[in-house]
Design a protein around this motif. Sequence first.
Motif, PDB file in Angstrom:
ATOM      1  N   GLN A 164       0.820  -1.212   0.000  1.00 44.34           N
ATOM      2  CA  GLN A 164       0.000   0.000   0.000  1.00 44.34           C
ATOM      3  C   GLN A 164       0.856   1.264   0.000  1.00 44.34           C
ATOM      4  OE1 GLN A 164      -2.844  -0.345   3.207  1.00 44.34           O
ATOM      5  NE2 GLN A 164      -3.716  -2.218   2.345  1.00 44.34           N
ATOM      6  N   GLU A 168       2.120   1.642  -3.505  1.00 46.19           N
ATOM      7  CA  GLU A 168       1.051   2.138  -4.380  1.00 46.19           C
ATOM      8  C   GLU A 168       0.843   3.643  -4.162  1.00 46.19           C
ATOM      9  OE1 GLU A 168      -2.176  -0.335  -3.126  1.00 46.19           O
ATOM     10  OE2 GLU A 168      -1.704  -1.908  -4.580  1.00 46.19           O
ATOM     11  N   ALA A 196       1.588   6.229  -7.056  1.00 48.85           N
ATOM     12  CA  ALA A 196       0.486   7.024  -7.605  1.00 48.85           C
ATOM     13  C   ALA A 196       0.806   8.516  -7.536  1.00 48.85           C
ATOM     14  CB  ALA A 196      -0.809   6.733  -6.846  1.00 48.85           C
ATOM     15  N   LEU A 254      -5.106   5.256  -0.594  1.00 51.19           N
ATOM     16  CA  LEU A 254      -4.581   3.948  -1.004  1.00 51.19           C
ATOM     17  C   LEU A 254      -3.998   3.134   0.138  1.00 51.19           C
ATOM     18  CD1 LEU A 254      -2.900   5.025  -4.366  1.00 51.19           C
ATOM     19  CD2 LEU A 254      -5.126   3.940  -4.024  1.00 51.19           C
TER      20      LEU A 254
END
Length: 179
Positions: free
Chosen positions: A57, A60, A64, A152
């Motif tokens: 996570q 990510e 992102a 996220l």
Amino acid sequence: MRRLSGVLLGVVLSLCPGHAMASPHGWSQASDIARTVVVASALGLPAVNGDWNGTLQAGESVGAAFLISEGLKQAIPEMRPDGSNRHGFPSAHTATAFAAAASLQNRYGWQVGVPAQLVAAFVGVARVESKKHHWHDVAAGMLIGEASGFLLTSRKDDSIRIFPWAAHDGAGASLALRF
């Protein structure tokens, strides 16, 4: 976890001596170091604790934030204050630092999150002082990072999870409850 908070701040302060920040180049180096420390902490802390979902996570969130920032840099060619290129908006350093900090805070709570947020804020200040960004570039990077980190990353052992999603014809969020 609390020990990490002190270590995180201590590493940044020891690697960024005050005399090095007397020039824009010194501030730039300090922002590189601080960003690397907070991102490495967001990826490493969960891994060291066997929390592989937390590592995923955090990755990510940081990924992102980086991709969104780089996309906006291409779409909005703003000149940097030092005139070096037209990739000023938004600050990807700040976005990735705040994504890492928000990921740590959302996953492990304020005891880890607040020191990480302070390091991320230092990254933003250092990017302005290094003449690489204007304040609005840093503010946009902060918003991108905070949004990706909080959207996220889920709390460790949380029973409510929100999953954002996007497709070519729309976007939204799914809510999952565990009883």
